[in-house]
Scaffold this motif. Structure first.
Motif, PDB file in Angstrom:
ATOM      1  N   TYR A   4     -78.515  -1.994 -11.760  1.00  8.65           N
ATOM      2  CA  TYR A   4     -77.516  -1.801 -12.825  1.00  8.65           C
ATOM      3  C   TYR A   4     -76.940  -0.387 -12.777  1.00  8.65           C
ATOM      4  CZ  TYR A   4     -77.989  -6.278 -15.168  1.00  8.65           C
ATOM      5  OH  TYR A   4     -77.938  -7.625 -15.471  1.00  8.65           O
ATOM      6  N   ARG A   5     -77.790   0.581 -12.474  1.00  5.43           N
ATOM      7  CA  ARG A   5     -77.336   1.975 -12.390  1.00  5.43           C
ATOM      8  C   ARG A   5     -76.275   2.137 -11.310  1.00  5.43           C
ATOM      9  NH1 ARG A   5     -79.061   5.889  -8.932  1.00  5.43           N
ATOM     10  NH2 ARG A   5     -78.790   8.069  -9.522  1.00  5.43           N
ATOM     11  N   ALA A   6     -76.424   1.390 -10.243  1.00  4.02           N
ATOM     12  CA  ALA A   6     -75.470   1.489  -9.128  1.00  4.02           C
ATOM     13  C   ALA A   6     -74.067   1.044  -9.555  1.00  4.02           C
ATOM     14  CB  ALA A   6     -75.964   0.648  -7.951  1.00  4.02           C
ATOM     15  N   GLU A   7     -73.991   0.227 -10.610  1.00  2.87           N
ATOM     16  CA  GLU A   7     -72.683  -0.244 -11.082  1.00  2.87           C
ATOM     17  C   GLU A   7     -71.951   0.810 -11.914  1.00  2.87           C
ATOM     18  OE1 GLU A   7     -72.331  -4.424 -11.578  1.00  2.87           O
ATOM     19  OE2 GLU A   7     -73.119  -3.925  -9.590  1.00  2.87           O
ATOM     20  N   ALA A   8     -72.702   1.726 -12.523  1.00  2.00           N
ATOM     21  CA  ALA A   8     -72.065   2.725 -13.405  1.00  2.00           C
ATOM     22  C   ALA A   8     -72.797   4.054 -13.310  1.00  2.00           C
ATOM     23  CB  ALA A   8     -72.059   2.217 -14.848  1.00  2.00           C
ATOM     24  N   PRO A   9     -72.804   4.674 -12.141  1.00  2.00           N
ATOM     25  CA  PRO A   9     -73.616   5.884 -11.940  1.00  2.00           C
ATOM     26  C   PRO A   9     -73.227   7.057 -12.841  1.00  2.00           C
ATOM     27  CG  PRO A   9     -72.221   5.444 -10.024  1.00  2.00           C
ATOM     28  CD  PRO A   9     -72.096   4.272 -10.921  1.00  2.00           C
ATOM     29  N   GLU A  10     -71.916   7.213 -13.109  1.00  2.00           N
ATOM     30  CA  GLU A  10     -71.512   8.356 -13.932  1.00  2.00           C
ATOM     31  C   GLU A  10     -71.995   8.189 -15.368  1.00  2.00           C
ATOM     32  OE1 GLU A  10     -69.055   8.084 -10.426  1.00  2.00           O
ATOM     33  OE2 GLU A  10     -69.124   6.669 -12.100  1.00  2.00           O
ATOM     34  N   ALA A  11     -71.831   6.976 -15.908  1.00  2.00           N
ATOM     35  CA  ALA A  11     -72.264   6.723 -17.293  1.00  2.00           C
ATOM     36  C   ALA A  11     -73.770   6.938 -17.420  1.00  2.00           C
ATOM     37  CB  ALA A  11     -71.895   5.297 -17.701  1.00  2.00           C
ATOM     38  N   TYR A  12     -74.522   6.454 -16.421  1.00  2.00           N
ATOM     39  CA  TYR A  12     -75.980   6.630 -16.441  1.00  2.00           C
ATOM     40  C   TYR A  12     -76.337   8.115 -16.359  1.00  2.00           C
ATOM     41  CZ  TYR A  12     -77.522   1.740 -16.127  1.00  2.00           C
ATOM     42  OH  TYR A  12     -77.805   0.422 -16.401  1.00  2.00           O
ATOM     43  N   ALA A  13     -75.634   8.852 -15.475  1.00  2.00           N
ATOM     44  CA  ALA A  13     -75.940  10.278 -15.291  1.00  2.00           C
ATOM     45  C   ALA A  13     -75.695  11.052 -16.589  1.00  2.00           C
ATOM     46  CB  ALA A  13     -75.090  10.853 -14.165  1.00  2.00           C
ATOM     47  N   GLN A  14     -74.642  10.671 -17.289  1.00  2.00           N
ATOM     48  CA  GLN A  14     -74.304  11.337 -18.546  1.00  2.00           C
ATOM     49  C   GLN A  14     -75.422  11.170 -19.579  1.00  2.00           C
ATOM     50  OE1 GLN A  14     -70.402  10.058 -19.685  1.00  2.00           O
ATOM     51  NE2 GLN A  14     -70.054  11.820 -20.990  1.00  2.00           N
ATOM     52  N   SER A  15     -75.898   9.953 -19.719  1.00  2.00           N
ATOM     53  CA  SER A  15     -76.979   9.697 -20.675  1.00  2.00           C
ATOM     54  C   SER A  15     -78.280  10.327 -20.210  1.00  2.00           C
ATOM     55  CB  SER A  15     -77.179   8.190 -20.868  1.00  2.00           C
ATOM     56  OG  SER A  15     -76.049   7.614 -21.471  1.00  2.00           O
TER      57      SER A  15
END
Lengths: 84, 199
Positions: free
Chosen positions: B47-58
């Motif tokens: 799932y992280r691979a689909e939205a790496p920037e959003a995950y990194a922000q959190s």
């Protein structure tokens, strides 16, 4: 200090030092290479816990193979996912 | 196979001398749990691979200091438990009990660190429903936290029942408790890496 106790103490030290090094390594600019290296270090730590704390190094070979398989297999799959 | 309270043999021993510490059932449970968590780990990274920037922000909101403190607490707890098991085989029940107590103490430090971290996050308005990263973070570390509590209850029961001389059954029980506790440590090593270190 007896030998088994020395082994546990040395493994503990390696686990702690590896943890600190991983934090240091992951502090810079993010990259897949660093992520895989840090993940690799984590699974080295997993191996150390399995073999020296859980005493898998003296366990029947079938069990050793199963847990070695889990360690290596999970590391490879997770590394592949990191590279996506 | 004769009952023995000796340390398991060194790796160079003949196959018939090799043994699993504790009950085989405990190892089967550990294996099952490791499989389930492996699925959790993989699902998170997929799932992280689909939205790496959003995950990194959190992910950037996580406190690495508490993460490090918790990791060191569990590593130390695990080492103390391993020592307790070794000592229990040497007819040193009093020393074994002291190290078992140390293991429990370090486990409680982890609990304290987690409670602090969770309360900080909740106070700042983060929860399971905040976003995908926090859903994974709270669910996976939460499930792990339940394992920690169960483990501490187990260790406390073992501490109270650890008396010299240890029977072979009592020995296996202590070892089984140790196996579960080391699994808890092992899982945290990967969780810490995935949530706090891999960006």
């Amino acid at each position: 200090m007896t030998r088994p106790h020395l082994t546990i103490a040395v493994v503990w030290l390696i686990l702690c030092l590896t943890t600190m090094m991983s934090i240091g390594a992951s502090g810079g600019a993010p990259s897949v290479g660093v992520a895989v290296a840090v993940l690799g270090a984590a699974f080295v730590k997993v191996y150390l816990v399995l073999h020296y704390f859980m005493e898998l190094d003296a366990a029947p070979l079938g069990w050793r193979a199963v847990f070695a398989g889990w360690t290596v297999g999970v590391f490879l799959v997770l590394s592949a996912l990191l590279a996506l | 196979m004769t009952e023995t309270r000796a340390d398991p043999p060194a790796a160079s021993q003949a196959p018939e001398d090799r043994r699993l510490p504790g009950e085989e059932g405990a190892w089967m449970f550990v294996l099952g749990d490791l499989m389930v968590f492996a699925l959790f780990f993989g699902t998170y990274l997929a799932y992280r691979a689909e939205a790496p920037e959003a995950y990194a922000q959190s992910q950037a909101t996580l406190d690495r200091g508490i993460g490090l403190f918790n990791t060191l607490a569990l590593l130390t707890s695990s080492a103390a438990m391993a020592l307790a098991v070794k000592l229990s085989r040497q007819d040193a029940a009093a020393k074994a009990r002291r190290w078992l107590l140390a293991a429990i103490g370090c486990g409680l430090l982890f609990v304290g660190g987690k409670v602090l971290e969770y309360s900080d996050k909740f106070a700042a308005g983060y929860g399971v429903e905040s976003d995908e990263f926090f859903m994974f973070f709270f669910m996976l570390t939460g499930i792990h936290f339940v394992h920690v509590i169960v483990g501490l209850i187990l260790l406390t029961m073992l501490y109270r029942s650890l008396r010299a001389p240890l029977t072979p059954g009592g020995q296996r029980l202590l070892e089984s408790g140790g196996i579960f506790w080391h699994m808890v440590d092992l899982l945290w090593i990967v969780l810490f890496t995935l949530f706090y270190l891999i960006r």
